[in-house]
Design an enzyme around this catalytic site. Structure first.
Site: not given
Ligand code: NI
Length: 177
Positions: A46, A51, A100-101, A142-143, A146
């Protein structure tokens, strides 16, 4: 389409609450496809707008992508959710190991609702609802976090969070050597 550069912890944009999206137009549709391309390029499940440095309430996910027997990446079910809002949370919770990226190379177990319902607008502006459980529910939580400036590491105890951040720092300093 283009792959966009990723923002990483502790970039301040990752800690801001994002603004709602008021206009769903071609520019937003281009952004959504760029976000999907960026997510796939970085092997993410995701990606949320902060991000890539944008404080806007839009996320993309693909919880069904796979690698085939030759190790080639296969798209599963790409989705774009605009202004997503969790409208139901189960009492039951689950623990899932998340990464997480924006916190590269690290992972930790996080407690999440086992089942949720999310209301959102799709890329044509239609209001939709999705019911999700287990893995898909974890990815969505999770997304959506963000968009409120929350990273999965913010759900950890102070001790676990500090340990993880030390490992991140160490990995980064070894990279630059
Ligand atoms: Ni993330």
């Amino acid at each position: 389409m283009s792959v966009l550069p990723l923002r990483e912890y502790p970039d301040p944009v990752l800690h801001q609450k994002c603004a709602p999206i008021l206009k769903i137009d071609d520019a937003l549709r281009t952004l959504a496809s760029d976000m999907l391309e960026t997510m796939y390029a970085d092997r993410g499940v995701g990606l949320a707008a902060p991000q890539i440095g944008l404080s806007k309430r839009i996320i993309v996910i693909d919880a069904e992508q796979k690698e085939d027997e030759n190790g080639h990446h296969q798209k599963g079910n790409p989705m774009c959710l605009i202004n997503p809002e969790i409208i139901y949370k189960s009492e039951e919770t689950i623990f899932f190991c998340e990464g997480c990226l924006s916190v590269p190379g690290q992972s930790a177990d996080v407690e999440r609702y086992q089942k949720i319902k999310v209301r959102y607008q799709d890329i044509s502006g239609l209001v939709k609802e999705i019911e999700a459980e287990d893995y898909l529910a974890v990815v969505l939580q999770h997304e959506i976090d963000h968009l409120d400036g929350i990273l999965y590491i913010d759900h950890l105890s102070r001790l676990k969070r500090n340990m993880l951040l030390k490992k991140l720092e160490k990995a980064r300093s070894e990279q630059t050597k």
